[in-house]
Design an enzyme around this catalytic site. Sequence first.
Site, PDB file in Angstrom:
ATOM      1  N   TYR A  80       1.443 -11.202   9.083  1.00  0.00           N
ATOM      2  CA  TYR A  80       1.720 -10.026   8.250  1.00  0.00           C
ATOM      3  C   TYR A  80       3.222  -9.747   8.172  1.00  0.00           C
ATOM      4  O   TYR A  80       3.787  -9.575   7.090  1.00  0.00           O
ATOM      5  CB  TYR A  80       0.986  -8.808   8.816  1.00  0.00           C
ATOM      6  CG  TYR A  80       1.235  -7.550   8.027  1.00  0.00           C
ATOM      7  CD1 TYR A  80       0.587  -7.331   6.813  1.00  0.00           C
ATOM      8  CD2 TYR A  80       2.140  -6.580   8.466  1.00  0.00           C
ATOM      9  CE1 TYR A  80       0.823  -6.191   6.061  1.00  0.00           C
ATOM     10  CE2 TYR A  80       2.386  -5.429   7.720  1.00  0.00           C
ATOM     11  CZ  TYR A  80       1.726  -5.238   6.524  1.00  0.00           C
ATOM     12  OH  TYR A  80       1.968  -4.108   5.782  1.00  0.00           O
ATOM     13  N   LYS A 101       5.804  -9.941   4.899  1.00  0.00           N
ATOM     14  CA  LYS A 101       6.556  -8.793   4.382  1.00  0.00           C
ATOM     15  C   LYS A 101       8.061  -9.048   4.422  1.00  0.00           C
ATOM     16  O   LYS A 101       8.815  -8.507   3.610  1.00  0.00           O
ATOM     17  CB  LYS A 101       6.175  -7.527   5.157  1.00  0.00           C
ATOM     18  CG  LYS A 101       4.729  -7.085   4.914  1.00  0.00           C
ATOM     19  CD  LYS A 101       4.476  -6.794   3.440  1.00  0.00           C
ATOM     20  CE  LYS A 101       3.107  -6.221   3.165  1.00  0.00           C
ATOM     21  NZ  LYS A 101       2.894  -5.886   1.748  1.00  0.00           N
TER      22      LYS A 101
HETATM   23  N1  LIG Z   1      -0.523   1.886   5.119  1.00  0.00           N
HETATM   24  C1  LIG Z   1       0.578   1.555   5.776  1.00  0.00           C
HETATM   25  O1  LIG Z   1       0.864   2.093   6.848  1.00  0.00           O
HETATM   26  C2  LIG Z   1       1.524   0.530   5.213  1.00  0.00           C
HETATM   27  C3  LIG Z   1       2.742   0.342   5.844  1.00  0.00           C
HETATM   28  C4  LIG Z   1       3.637  -0.597   5.341  1.00  0.00           C
HETATM   29  C5  LIG Z   1       3.304  -1.334   4.219  1.00  0.00           C
HETATM   30  N2  LIG Z   1       2.091  -1.149   3.637  1.00  0.00           N
HETATM   31  C6  LIG Z   1       1.791  -1.955   2.447  1.00  0.00           C
HETATM   32  O2  LIG Z   1       1.491  -1.095   1.362  1.00  0.00           O
HETATM   33  C7  LIG Z   1       0.528  -1.709   0.508  1.00  0.00           C
HETATM   34  C8  LIG Z   1      -0.669  -0.806   0.359  1.00  0.00           C
HETATM   35  O3  LIG Z   1      -1.161  -0.537   1.654  1.00  0.00           O
HETATM   36  P1  LIG Z   1      -2.408   0.415   1.912  1.00  0.00           P
HETATM   37  O4  LIG Z   1      -2.240   0.951   3.269  1.00  0.00           O
HETATM   38  O5  LIG Z   1      -2.621   1.334   0.781  1.00  0.00           O
HETATM   39  O6  LIG Z   1      -3.553  -0.696   1.976  1.00  0.00           O
HETATM   40  P2  LIG Z   1      -5.114  -0.572   1.655  1.00  0.00           P
HETATM   41  O7  LIG Z   1      -5.765  -1.653   2.455  1.00  0.00           O
HETATM   42  O8  LIG Z   1      -5.561   0.837   1.837  1.00  0.00           O
HETATM   43  O9  LIG Z   1      -5.159  -0.915   0.103  1.00  0.00           O
HETATM   44  C9  LIG Z   1      -4.808  -2.186  -0.337  1.00  0.00           C
HETATM   45  C10 LIG Z   1      -5.257  -2.322  -1.760  1.00  0.00           C
HETATM   46  O10 LIG Z   1      -4.939  -3.650  -2.202  1.00  0.00           O
HETATM   47  C11 LIG Z   1      -6.115  -4.238  -2.774  1.00  0.00           C
HETATM   48  N3  LIG Z   1      -6.072  -5.675  -2.611  1.00  0.00           N
HETATM   49  C12 LIG Z   1      -6.182  -6.392  -1.455  1.00  0.00           C
HETATM   50  N4  LIG Z   1      -6.137  -7.708  -1.723  1.00  0.00           N
HETATM   51  C13 LIG Z   1      -5.994  -7.825  -3.073  1.00  0.00           C
HETATM   52  C14 LIG Z   1      -5.899  -8.929  -3.944  1.00  0.00           C
HETATM   53  N5  LIG Z   1      -5.950 -10.186  -3.498  1.00  0.00           N
HETATM   54  N6  LIG Z   1      -5.751  -8.694  -5.270  1.00  0.00           N
HETATM   55  C15 LIG Z   1      -5.707  -7.427  -5.741  1.00  0.00           C
HETATM   56  N7  LIG Z   1      -5.811  -6.331  -4.945  1.00  0.00           N
HETATM   57  C16 LIG Z   1      -5.953  -6.539  -3.635  1.00  0.00           C
HETATM   58  C17 LIG Z   1      -7.269  -3.588  -2.046  1.00  0.00           C
HETATM   59  O11 LIG Z   1      -8.476  -3.709  -2.774  1.00  0.00           O
HETATM   60  C18 LIG Z   1      -6.768  -2.163  -1.929  1.00  0.00           C
HETATM   61  O12 LIG Z   1      -7.030  -1.427  -3.107  1.00  0.00           O
HETATM   62  C19 LIG Z   1       0.200  -3.065   1.151  1.00  0.00           C
HETATM   63  O13 LIG Z   1       1.015  -4.053   0.570  1.00  0.00           O
HETATM   64  C20 LIG Z   1       0.580  -2.837   2.608  1.00  0.00           C
HETATM   65  O14 LIG Z   1       0.880  -4.031   3.290  1.00  0.00           O
HETATM   66  C21 LIG Z   1       1.194  -0.236   4.101  1.00  0.00           C
END
Ligand SMILES: NC(=O)c1ccc[n+]([C@@H]2O[C@H](COP(=O)([O-])OP(=O)(O)OC[C@H]3O[C@@H](n4cnc5c(N)ncnc54)[C@H](O)[C@@H]3O)[C@@H](O)[C@H]2O)c1
Length: 248
Positions: A154, A158
């Site tokens: 992961y 990133k």
């Molecule tokens: N939540 C956190 O704390 C956090 C922190 C840093 C970065 N992020 C990043 O932010 C982004 C969103 O995170 P989140 O927490 O909302 O995640 P989440 O798991 O709640 O949502 C992820 C979304 O991406 C979609 N998705 C997954 N694989 C996919 C694919 N192959 N094609 C299309 N859609 C796909 C899922 O269906 C979902 O709607 C991600 O890139 C995550 O890595 C999140």
Amino acid sequence: MGLFDGRVVIVTGGGIGIGAAHSRGFAAEGAQVVVADLDETAANAMAREIGGLAVKVDISHEESTKAMAKAAFDRYGRIDVLINNAGVFSALLPAKPWTEISVEEWDWVMSVNIRGTMLAARAVFPYMKAQGKGRIINTSSNTALSGVPFLLHYVSSKGAVISMTRALARELGDSGITVNAITPGLVSTDGVKTGYGQDKITDRIAARSIKREQMPVDLVGPAMFLASDASAFITGQVINVDGGQIMY
Ligand SMILES: NC(=O)c1ccc[n+]([C@@H]2O[C@H](COP(=O)([O-])OP(=O)(O)OC[C@H]3O[C@@H](n4cnc5c(N)ncnc54)[C@H](O)[C@@H]3O)[C@@H](O)[C@H]2O)c1
């Protein structure tokens, strides 16, 4: 009058979590929002709620990303902004020593988080190039800045998003397209609450300058800035949005 009246914004992973906040936020500012998600049910529900277009997409597949961009263009006639948000988030991945991450799991995370982020950008590129203007906003993570252990796939994916943002910005400047990235801290999404739990959230609050939970909506303002004309001369940059946990 909304900040994004008449603009077309694609939000990948726009059905839930941080993406849902982007979908709602941009729609509230007048944008035509394309909710593009692997989870069709979530995409449909969000599109219904905000009056946008739902598209089922798997960003790790090239044809699927091309179909996403075509659907957006066919419906709205332009593509102004790509919020490249979809990803395999770390809360879904069991933390483990790097020697125990299988090649299959490594490839899966990379195929979505870095290849998928690239493919979504490549799918919207011809439309933005033809317009002479576009905004691509990639989603990295502050774990790429701090080097969190036991999530090597992961964190590496990133980090690659940051490098790709910089290199792509240099290729797209002449096309009038800016490419920037946001690094969120730990955001209190449903996935984080169930996957990590309150102890981790409490730990992160203590590590921040601004001592409160980070909410999905905290990412929306920075994304709007990068999507707007106010940031016209900013490209290849990374904005860290984590309440002042990491400063670099
Ligand atoms: N939540 C956190 O704390 C956090 C922190 C840093 C970065 N992020 C990043 O932010 C982004 C969103 O995170 P989140 O927490 O909302 O995640 P989440 O798991 O709640 O949502 C992820 C979304 O991406 C979609 N998705 C997954 N694989 C996919 C694919 N192959 N094609 C299309 N859609 C796909 C899922 O269906 C979902 O709607 C991600 O890139 C995550 O890595 C999140």
